[in-house]
Design a protein around this motif. Structure first.
Motif, short mmCIF file in Angstrom:
data_model
loop_
_atom_site.label_atom_id
_atom_site.label_comp_id
_atom_site.label_asym_id
_atom_site.label_seq_id
_atom_site.Cartn_x
_atom_site.Cartn_y
_atom_site.Cartn_z
N ASN A 270 1.79 15.55 -11.70
CA ASN A 270 2.18 14.15 -11.51
C ASN A 270 1.49 13.51 -10.33
OD1 ASN A 270 3.92 13.40 -13.50
ND2 ASN A 270 5.74 14.15 -12.46
N ALA A 271 1.47 14.24 -9.21
CA ALA A 271 0.92 13.69 -7.98
C ALA A 271 -0.58 13.43 -8.13
CB ALA A 271 1.19 14.63 -6.80
N SER A 272 -1.29 14.36 -8.78
CA SER A 272 -2.74 14.14 -8.88
C SER A 272 -3.05 12.94 -9.77
CB SER A 272 -3.51 15.39 -9.30
OG SER A 272 -2.79 16.16 -10.19
N ARG A 273 -2.28 12.79 -10.83
CA ARG A 273 -2.51 11.63 -11.71
C ARG A 273 -2.08 10.34 -11.03
NH1 ARG A 273 -1.81 13.46 -17.81
NH2 ARG A 273 -2.17 11.26 -18.00
N ASP A 274 -0.95 10.41 -10.36
CA ASP A 274 -0.43 9.25 -9.66
C ASP A 274 -1.43 8.76 -8.61
OD1 ASP A 274 1.73 7.52 -9.16
OD2 ASP A 274 2.30 8.67 -7.38
N PHE A 275 -1.98 9.72 -7.87
CA PHE A 275 -2.97 9.39 -6.84
C PHE A 275 -4.15 8.62 -7.44
CE2 PHE A 275 -6.99 10.50 -4.85
CZ PHE A 275 -6.80 10.07 -3.55
N LEU A 276 -4.70 9.17 -8.53
CA LEU A 276 -5.90 8.55 -9.12
C LEU A 276 -5.57 7.22 -9.79
CD1 LEU A 276 -7.50 11.83 -10.48
CD2 LEU A 276 -8.41 10.39 -8.65
N ASN A 277 -4.41 7.14 -10.44
CA ASN A 277 -4.02 5.87 -11.06
C ASN A 277 -3.89 4.78 -10.01
OD1 ASN A 277 -3.96 7.06 -13.57
ND2 ASN A 277 -1.76 7.51 -13.50
N LYS A 278 -3.25 5.13 -8.87
CA LYS A 278 -3.08 4.14 -7.80
C LYS A 278 -4.41 3.69 -7.23
CE LYS A 278 1.52 5.11 -5.97
NZ LYS A 278 2.17 6.22 -5.27
N ARG A 279 -5.40 4.59 -7.26
CA ARG A 279 -6.73 4.25 -6.73
C ARG A 279 -7.58 3.49 -7.74
NH1 ARG A 279 -9.47 7.39 -2.07
NH2 ARG A 279 -7.63 7.63 -0.77
#
Ligand code: 4AD
Ligand code: MG
Length: 430
Positions: free
Chosen positions: A139-148
């Motif tokens: 979740n965190a890795s996807r969340d990070f990239l989506n936010k960027r």
């Protein structure tokens, strides 16, 4: 009566609720019977008092075994002594499914027994916590990239050619032709970056790793960002930010699970920016300084990475590897033709590589030469070479191995515990 999850129990103090789960443990002292239930989100102790509950429920206690599935109803009250801080005073008990002689007991079992019973082993406290942490890491890795602002583009699993060397390809029959299970989504990611800017893929990678190690599985998951108009330093910066974000998310949202598995988190908290950055040549010097024989130009094995990963108490980037030890697509260092602009990111505490990436060769002719030198079939890469024919640009990216990252975050001895159903050299069951 509301059916709730144990993780939410603190919101139901002095309320009547229903829990659906499994028996984790039980004990009795005459007129008082205790059951510990689990429902996949937590553990709850329930109490039955002979004088307060209907006999037919009280007597069912004797039929409960470890992993019997049950529905219980009762009132919740705070009790500091109870595990989790709350207890249920049970007034209803129903057996949903019996469990006779559950094979996994509290005693120590051998690894091969546990792996053969992996479908049951994942119910245990530690394994369930690791799987929750895995969910958080993803979740965190996807969340990070989506936010960027990265766009998710799925890469195919059936592929016509190798991305990471021909020795670890899994071949499958594709209607009479040879196809290979994807080793990495990178090459397709590069095409997607030319179409969409910053992209990532997230999916399984397959490698027919014939070595039996504690850090290789044959099926693993990677999150792979690819960036248009980006150099190797841009890629390292994103990898650094992403790992920090993953660690922070796990500490914040999975504190209880880290505690369940006995992970000491002070070292995780120390993994702040900036990470260490050294070159391959500097890494070789460190290895030699520990009295280990090593020849410049060779690839690092697990023991070498372990030395570097123990030398620093933070994640370490190693960059500028010799051309020979890395894949054909790596861009050469314009200052030294013997080196490439690629990097590995090593996790501390001796864990070693969790990320691999770098800048991609963008020149058409150089790339053709590299494909030929690597004895790869030019035909299969025709589409990939098109990316260098039509508006080629500097671009970079990396792949973060989910299982390797979890292995380190959870400080596990072996990678097999990082997925629900790991695939290894000697095991494809269950
Ligand atoms: O270093 P690797 O081979 O790099 C690539 O696949 C690049 N194409 C990624 C990219 O630039 N888009 O693999 C990336 C990561 C490794 O750092 C490691 O964490 C993990 O994938 N990995 C494995 N994890 C478990 N078992 C294996 N057999 C693995 N092989 C690689
Ligand atoms: Mg690598």
């Amino acid at each position: 009566m509301e059916r709730i999850w144990i993780k939410d129990i603190s919101m139901y103090d002095r309320k009547e609720i229903e829990i659906r789960g499994w028996l984790y443990n039980k004990r009795s002292s005459g007129k008082v019977k205790f059951v510990i239930l689990r429902d996949g989100t937590g553990y709850l102790q329930g109490v039955m008092l002979k004088n307060d509950i209907n006999d037919k429920y009280f007597d069912l206690f004797d039929e409960l075994n470890i992993e019997t599935s049950v529905i219980v109803k009762g009132s919740i009250y705070e009790d500091k002594r109870a595990p989790g801080g709350y207890e249920m005073s049970i007034n209803y008990l129903e057996i949903v499914g019996k469990a006779n002689e559950y094979p996994i007991s509290k005693k120590e079992h051998g690894v091969s027994f546990l792996m053969a019973n992996r479908h049951l082993w994942i119910r245990s406290k530690k394994q369930a916590s690791i799987l929750r942490i895995r969910s958080e890491v993803i979740n965190a890795s996807r969340d990070f990239l989506n936010k960027r602002g990265f766009t998710l583009v799925d890469a195919p699993i059936f592929t016509p050619a190798a991305c990471e060397g021909t020795t670890t390809l899994f071949k499958v029959d594709y209607f009479g032709d040879d196809a290979f299970l994807s080793q990495s989504g990178q090459l397709y990611n590069e095409a997607a970056a030319m179409a969409l800017g910053n992209v990532y893929c997230f999916g399984p990678s397959f490698r027919a790793e014939k070595s039996k190690t504690r850090r290789h599985v044959t099926e693993f998951w990677q999150v792979e960002p690819e960036m248009a108009y980006a150099d190797v330093n841009d890629a390292m910066n994103v990898a650094e930010d992403m790992l920090v974000y993953i660690i922070e998310s796990v500490i914040k949202n999975r504190e209880k699970d880290l505690e369940n598995i006995g992970r000491e988190i002070s070292i995780l908290k120390k993994c702040t920016k900036p990470f260490i950055r050294i070159t391959y040549t500097e890494a070789v010097d460190i290895i030699k300084s520990k009295g280990v024989d090593f020849k410049w130009g060779e690839d690092f094995g697990a023991p070498h990475e372990e030395i570097i990963a123990l030398h620093f108490d933070k994640p370490v980037f190693i960059c500028k590897y010799p051309v020979e030890v890395k894949a054909f697509y790596m861009k050469r260092d314009p200052d030294n033709e013997k080196l490439i602009l690629g990097f590995d990111l090593l996790a501390p505490e001796g864990y070693g590589e969790i990320v691999g990436g770098g800048q991609r060769e963008e020149d058409y002719n150089t790339l053709v030469n590299r494909i030929e030198e690597s004895n790869l079939p030019l035909d299969a890469f025709k589409w990939y070479l098109d990316l260098r024919k039509y508006g080629s640009i500097p671009h970079s990216g990396f792949g973060l191995g989910i299982e390797r990252t979890i292995r380190w975050i959870c400080k596990l001895h072996h990678i097999r515990e990082t997925s629900a159903f790991p695939r290894t050299l000697e095991r494809i069951y269950p």
